[in-house]
Design a protein around this motif. Structure first.
Motif: not given
Length: 244
Positions: A7, A42, A86, A9, A223
């Motif tokens: 993910d 994210v 999240e 981030a 992440g």
């Protein structure tokens, strides 16, 4: 690598990439040979308005609570698709009341690092929600030690709750950060820990000493503020075949 997703981030510490640059970089990652391993971008909920005109784009939105989760689902500008939430702190009941269990959105609930842990994990059982583990941060005390992290992973595995992990997973293997001196968990160590009850696996610093990685795992994604660094490390370890 068993489909473990990275993910993106990039806008969070220690990357802190400006949003516009993060969007551009994310689009580039989605065109590369490793695109299948790249999850959503994210972003904090406060960044959603700034994404106006940046679509089409899939995002995971970090929100503080159930109310924030509900707000994020209706706040995304045109072309911005919220594919994940999240949630930092909420009860499962509060989340269900606020947003239900949306079929097109993966909802992660952060597992607290205190005596509420087991109750939160138990509440996740039987829902479509996933757990989220925080494995590091900008201070040493934000890193759970091997025993704590292994116990949490074991509890999730026993309950059958899938999870993601984020923060501090800057390398494939356990390492000491040369700038901060922090002891950082490796994401391969964490992956291996889902297949064993031995907490010592989280301390392994040599890939040759890791047990065989499980054929399937409840660890679904990590992440990371850098997509290319884990890709490069996994390729160097022979765990990804570079194809162009």
């Amino acid at each position: 690598m068993m489909g473990l997703i990275l993910d993106d981030a990039a806008v969070f510490p220690p990357g802190n990439l400006p949003l516009s640059e993060a969007v551009a970089a994310h689009r580039l990652h989605r065109t590369r040979w490793y695109a299948d391993l790249v999850g959503p971008l994210v972003v904090p909920a406060a960044a959603l308005p700034a994404l106006a005109g940046a679509g089409p784009l899939d995002v995971a939105v970090v929100v503080p609570d159930a109310e924030g989760a509900a707000a994020a689902l209706v706040a995304a500008p045109e072309g911005i698709r919220v594919v994940a939430l999240e949630v930092t702190e909420a009860s499962v009941a509060a989340l269900q009341a606020a947003i239900g269990e949306p079929a097109e959105v993966t909802v992660h609930l952060e597992v607290p690092r205190d005596d509420r842990r087991d109750a939160v994990i138990a509440d996740l059982v039987g829902t479509t929600y996933l757990a989220k583990l925080r494995t590091g941060g900008v201070r040493a005390d934000l890193y759970p030690d091997e025993a704590e992290l292994a116990a949490t992973v074991a509890a999730l595995v026993e309950a059958g709750v899938p999870f993601k992990a984020t923060a501090g997973l800057h390398h494939a293997l356990r390492n000491t950060d040369p700038e901060t001196g922090f002891e950082q968990h490796g994401f391969l160590n964490l992956l291996a820990a889902t297949g064993t009850t031995d907490a010592a696996v989280l301390a392994v610093r040599d890939a040759r000493e890791l047990p065989e990685l499980p054929a399937s795992s409840l660890l679904r994604s990590i992440g990371t503020c850098s997509i290319t660094e884990p890709i490069d490390e996994l390729t160097a370890l022979g765990l990804l075949e570079l194809t162009r």
